[in-house]
Design a protein around this motif. Structure first.
Motif, PDB file in Angstrom:
ATOM      1  N   TYR A  21      11.282  16.755  -2.775  1.00 30.58           N
ATOM      2  CA  TYR A  21      11.572  17.634  -1.584  1.00 30.58           C
ATOM      3  C   TYR A  21      13.011  17.256  -1.295  1.00 30.58           C
ATOM      4  O   TYR A  21      13.292  17.847  -0.160  1.00 30.58           O
ATOM      5  N   ARG A  22      13.693  16.379  -1.763  1.00 33.27           N
ATOM      6  CA  ARG A  22      15.082  16.089  -1.044  1.00 33.27           C
ATOM      7  C   ARG A  22      15.979  17.092  -1.217  1.00 33.27           C
ATOM      8  O   ARG A  22      16.937  17.258  -0.344  1.00 33.27           O
ATOM      9  N   HIS A  23      15.831  18.124  -1.900  1.00 33.12           N
ATOM     10  CA  HIS A  23      16.625  19.183  -2.065  1.00 33.12           C
ATOM     11  C   HIS A  23      16.562  20.095  -0.959  1.00 33.12           C
ATOM     12  O   HIS A  23      17.399  21.114  -0.527  1.00 33.12           O
ATOM     13  N   MET A  24      15.260  19.902  -0.127  1.00 38.66           N
ATOM     14  CA  MET A  24      15.289  20.742   1.115  1.00 38.66           C
ATOM     15  C   MET A  24      15.278  19.784   2.241  1.00 38.66           C
ATOM     16  O   MET A  24      15.032  20.134   3.416  1.00 38.66           O
ATOM     17  N   GLY A  25      15.950  18.593   1.888  1.00 45.04           N
ATOM     18  CA  GLY A  25      16.345  17.786   3.332  1.00 45.04           C
ATOM     19  C   GLY A  25      15.413  16.983   3.700  1.00 45.04           C
ATOM     20  O   GLY A  25      15.334  16.492   4.838  1.00 45.04           O
ATOM     21  N   VAL A  26      14.268  16.844   2.886  1.00 46.42           N
ATOM     22  CA  VAL A  26      13.097  15.955   3.339  1.00 46.42           C
ATOM     23  C   VAL A  26      13.184  14.673   2.658  1.00 46.42           C
ATOM     24  O   VAL A  26      13.161  14.459   1.326  1.00 46.42           O
ATOM     25  N   SER A  27      13.182  13.668   3.436  1.00 48.31           N
ATOM     26  CA  SER A  27      13.517  12.052   3.014  1.00 48.31           C
ATOM     27  C   SER A  27      12.177  11.406   2.195  1.00 48.31           C
ATOM     28  O   SER A  27      11.148  12.347   2.565  1.00 48.31           O
ATOM     29  N   LEU A  28      12.278  10.522   1.311  1.00 46.46           N
ATOM     30  CA  LEU A  28      11.105  10.171   0.712  1.00 46.46           C
ATOM     31  C   LEU A  28      10.062   9.385   1.684  1.00 46.46           C
ATOM     32  O   LEU A  28       8.922   9.691   1.551  1.00 46.46           O
ATOM     33  N   SER A  29      10.484   8.737   2.765  1.00 46.96           N
ATOM     34  CA  SER A  29       9.631   8.080   3.583  1.00 46.96           C
ATOM     35  C   SER A  29       8.932   7.062   2.634  1.00 46.96           C
ATOM     36  O   SER A  29       9.503   6.526   1.671  1.00 46.96           O
ATOM     37  N   GLY A  30       7.369   6.808   2.811  1.00 47.47           N
ATOM     38  CA  GLY A  30       6.746   5.736   2.350  1.00 47.47           C
ATOM     39  C   GLY A  30       7.011   4.319   2.578  1.00 47.47           C
ATOM     40  O   GLY A  30       8.159   4.095   3.522  1.00 47.47           O
ATOM     41  N   VAL A  31       6.332   3.552   2.194  1.00 46.57           N
ATOM     42  CA  VAL A  31       6.332   2.195   2.467  1.00 46.57           C
ATOM     43  C   VAL A  31       7.875   1.456   2.135  1.00 46.57           C
ATOM     44  O   VAL A  31       8.266   1.866   1.116  1.00 46.57           O
ATOM     45  N   MET A  32       8.205   0.518   2.879  1.00 45.36           N
ATOM     46  CA  MET A  32       9.326  -0.205   2.546  1.00 45.36           C
ATOM     47  C   MET A  32       9.196  -1.442   1.584  1.00 45.36           C
ATOM     48  O   MET A  32      10.026  -1.892   0.854  1.00 45.36           O
ATOM     49  N   ASP A  33       7.913  -1.568   1.228  1.00 46.15           N
ATOM     50  CA  ASP A  33       7.414  -2.672   0.344  1.00 46.15           C
ATOM     51  C   ASP A  33       6.188  -2.135  -0.762  1.00 46.15           C
ATOM     52  O   ASP A  33       4.878  -2.474  -0.260  1.00 46.15           O
ATOM     53  N   PRO A  34       6.632  -1.253  -1.634  1.00 48.59           N
ATOM     54  CA  PRO A  34       5.707  -0.468  -2.504  1.00 48.59           C
ATOM     55  C   PRO A  34       4.802  -1.682  -3.195  1.00 48.59           C
ATOM     56  O   PRO A  34       3.676  -1.137  -3.348  1.00 48.59           O
ATOM     57  N   LEU A  35       5.451  -2.689  -3.502  1.00 50.40           N
ATOM     58  CA  LEU A  35       4.446  -3.683  -4.396  1.00 50.40           C
ATOM     59  C   LEU A  35       3.211  -4.074  -3.482  1.00 50.40           C
ATOM     60  O   LEU A  35       2.368  -4.353  -4.049  1.00 50.40           O
ATOM     61  N   ALA A  36       3.451  -4.431  -2.186  1.00 54.34           N
ATOM     62  CA  ALA A  36       2.485  -4.912  -1.306  1.00 54.34           C
ATOM     63  C   ALA A  36       1.408  -3.871  -1.360  1.00 54.34           C
ATOM     64  O   ALA A  36       0.285  -4.053  -1.274  1.00 54.34           O
ATOM     65  N   LEU A  37       1.774  -2.709  -0.675  1.00 56.76           N
ATOM     66  CA  LEU A  37       0.717  -1.456  -0.719  1.00 56.76           C
ATOM     67  C   LEU A  37       0.144  -1.414  -2.061  1.00 56.76           C
ATOM     68  O   LEU A  37      -1.041  -1.173  -2.357  1.00 56.76           O
ATOM     69  N   ARG A  38       0.762  -1.108  -3.315  1.00 53.16           N
ATOM     70  CA  ARG A  38       0.209  -1.117  -4.586  1.00 53.16           C
ATOM     71  C   ARG A  38      -0.805  -2.463  -4.720  1.00 53.16           C
ATOM     72  O   ARG A  38      -2.162  -2.093  -5.239  1.00 53.16           O
ATOM     73  N   ALA A  39      -0.467  -3.567  -4.726  1.00 54.60           N
ATOM     74  CA  ALA A  39      -1.461  -4.751  -4.841  1.00 54.60           C
ATOM     75  C   ALA A  39      -2.563  -4.700  -3.762  1.00 54.60           C
ATOM     76  O   ALA A  39      -3.609  -4.979  -4.376  1.00 54.60           O
ATOM     77  N   GLY A  40      -2.474  -4.293  -2.700  1.00 57.55           N
ATOM     78  CA  GLY A  40      -3.550  -4.385  -1.805  1.00 57.55           C
ATOM     79  C   GLY A  40      -4.536  -3.198  -2.362  1.00 57.55           C
ATOM     80  O   GLY A  40      -5.760  -3.374  -2.088  1.00 57.55           O
ATOM     81  N   ASN A  41      -4.019  -2.071  -2.601  1.00 59.13           N
ATOM     82  CA  ASN A  41      -4.626  -1.126  -3.026  1.00 59.13           C
ATOM     83  C   ASN A  41      -5.666  -1.351  -4.452  1.00 59.13           C
ATOM     84  O   ASN A  41      -6.725  -0.989  -4.687  1.00 59.13           O
ATOM     85  N   ILE A  42      -5.052  -1.888  -5.334  1.00 55.57           N
ATOM     86  CA  ILE A  42      -5.499  -2.478  -6.475  1.00 55.57           C
ATOM     87  C   ILE A  42      -6.733  -3.197  -6.304  1.00 55.57           C
ATOM     88  O   ILE A  42      -7.944  -3.248  -6.758  1.00 55.57           O
ATOM     89  N   LEU A  43      -6.369  -4.425  -5.485  1.00 44.14           N
ATOM     90  CA  LEU A  43      -7.662  -5.169  -5.121  1.00 44.14           C
ATOM     91  C   LEU A  43      -8.805  -4.447  -4.310  1.00 44.14           C
ATOM     92  O   LEU A  43     -10.065  -4.897  -4.463  1.00 44.14           O
ATOM     93  N   LEU A  44      -8.671  -3.599  -3.525  1.00 45.65           N
ATOM     94  CA  LEU A  44      -9.820  -2.694  -3.024  1.00 45.65           C
ATOM     95  C   LEU A  44     -10.540  -1.605  -4.015  1.00 45.65           C
ATOM     96  O   LEU A  44     -11.562  -1.135  -3.712  1.00 45.65           O
ATOM     97  N   GLY A  45      -9.728  -1.355  -5.233  1.00 46.53           N
ATOM     98  CA  GLY A  45     -10.038  -0.589  -6.248  1.00 46.53           C
ATOM     99  C   GLY A  45      -9.719   1.053  -5.739  1.00 46.53           C
ATOM    100  O   GLY A  45     -10.325   1.909  -6.090  1.00 46.53           O
TER     101      GLY A  45
END
Length: 328
Positions: A21-45
């Motif tokens: 959605y960047r072409h509409m002026g909408v920023s990506l947002s999301g976590v500043m540390d994607p590895l941390a979020l992905r690893a946490g979610n993997i551990l939880l299933g």
């Protein structure tokens, strides 16, 4: 459901971001540390994009209103569950009524609370991330406040053991992939881009000096303080699209690195781009600390991406067997 008992002003619900959605002026947002979020979610299933809470101002305290499983990743924030210390990068089951407190980190800048099933806020434009400047997404489009109640998603995954289990953080498991300087500074690989040649007289200083992350830094961008760099001539540029990692040089000569809430367009000369796989490290640097930029290329970026993907794949392949070993 979890209840926010105590929080700072800028703690938010985030997933991996709002792409497309960047072409509409909408920023990506999301976590500043994607590895941390992905690893946490993997551990939880969970799905790796499941929303968690990004905590960047402390202390932070939540009460669990039902039994669930949690994982803490990112900064080592001296967590306590009902007063009992929890190690960093740790997961466990929690009972209804228990309270978790995170305090100012002894290392890192942002901690992530991942919960079984994820934080179940509405999906807006394909993401559950909070867009603070647009006031949408996340929990009511804003930072979390005391008394907020956050619903949890459903999960069919095995619960984590009450006594807990941990994983090795990427800074340790991938220490050879993510280097530090001889002085202990975080080194971030960057590829020259755009108007790089305009700064040829200052190339050496750009790469060799230690840049201090300014106190005027946030999720939109990190401002760097140091001996300024200047172009050989003034150029008038049209606005161009921005992505996280772009290093711009404003007229004062001190670079700005665009991050998760980056503007979608800008007009300052582009000096370089931090490779995507190194951005999580910058997200864990506190304002006031120093970093060093290291000249790199696309071949190196691809190699680092492959190493990170192998680490994530090892996590996926080991978490379920590990749960079975501990009796679940």
């Amino acid at each position: 459901m979890i209840e926010i008992v105590k929080t700072g002003a800028l703690n938010t619900v985030q997933d991996l971001g709002r792409s497309g959605y960047r072409h509409m002026g909408v920023s990506l947002s999301g976590v500043m540390d994607p590895l941390a979020l992905r690893a946490g979610n993997i551990l939880l299933g969970n799905e790796e994009n499941a929303a968690g809470i990004e905590i960047q101002l402390f202390p932070f305290r939540v009460r669990f209103l039902r039994e669930t499983s949690i994982v803490l990743t990112g900064a080592d924030c001296r967590a306590q569950l009902d007063g009992e210390e929890l190690p960093p990068w740790w997961g466990c089951s929690v009972r209804a009524g228990q309270e978790l407190e995170l305090r100012f980190p002894r290392q890192g800048a942002r901690s992530y609370l991942c919960v079984a099933g994820g934080i179940d806020v509405p999906v807006v434009m394909g993401s559950r991330s909070t867009a603070l400047r647009g006031n949408f997404g996340g929990h009511q489009g804003r930072s979390l406040q005391k008394g907020d109640l956050l619903p949890l998603g459903d999960t069919q995954a095995l619960p984590l053991p009450e006594e807990g289990m941990g994983i090795e953080p990427p800074g340790v498991a991938l220490a050879t992939v993510f280097p530090t300087s001889a002085k202990g500074l975080v080194q971030l690989r960057a590829i020259p881009s755009g108007e790089y040649e305009l700064f040829s007289a200052d190339h050496q200083r750009f790469w060799q000096q230690a840049w201090q992350v300014s106190l005027q830094s946030n999720r939109t961008g990190y401002r760097l303080a140091g001996e300024p760099i200047f172009p050989s001539e003034e150029v008038e540029m049209r606005s161009y699209g921005l992505v996280p990692g772009i290093v711009q040089v404003p007229p004062a000569g001190e670079p700005i690195i665009q991050l998760s809430d980056a503007n979608t367009a800008g007009g300052y000369p582009k000096m370089a781009g931090i490779i995507e796989e190194d951005l999580w490290r910058l997200g864990q640097v506190q304002p006031g600390q120093f970093i060093q930029l290291v000249k790199s290329d696309s071949r190196e970026a691809i190699r680092v991406a492959a190493e990170v993907n192998r680490w994530l794949e090892r996590l996926r392949n080991s978490c379920l067997p590990l749960k079975k070993v501990v009796g679940l």
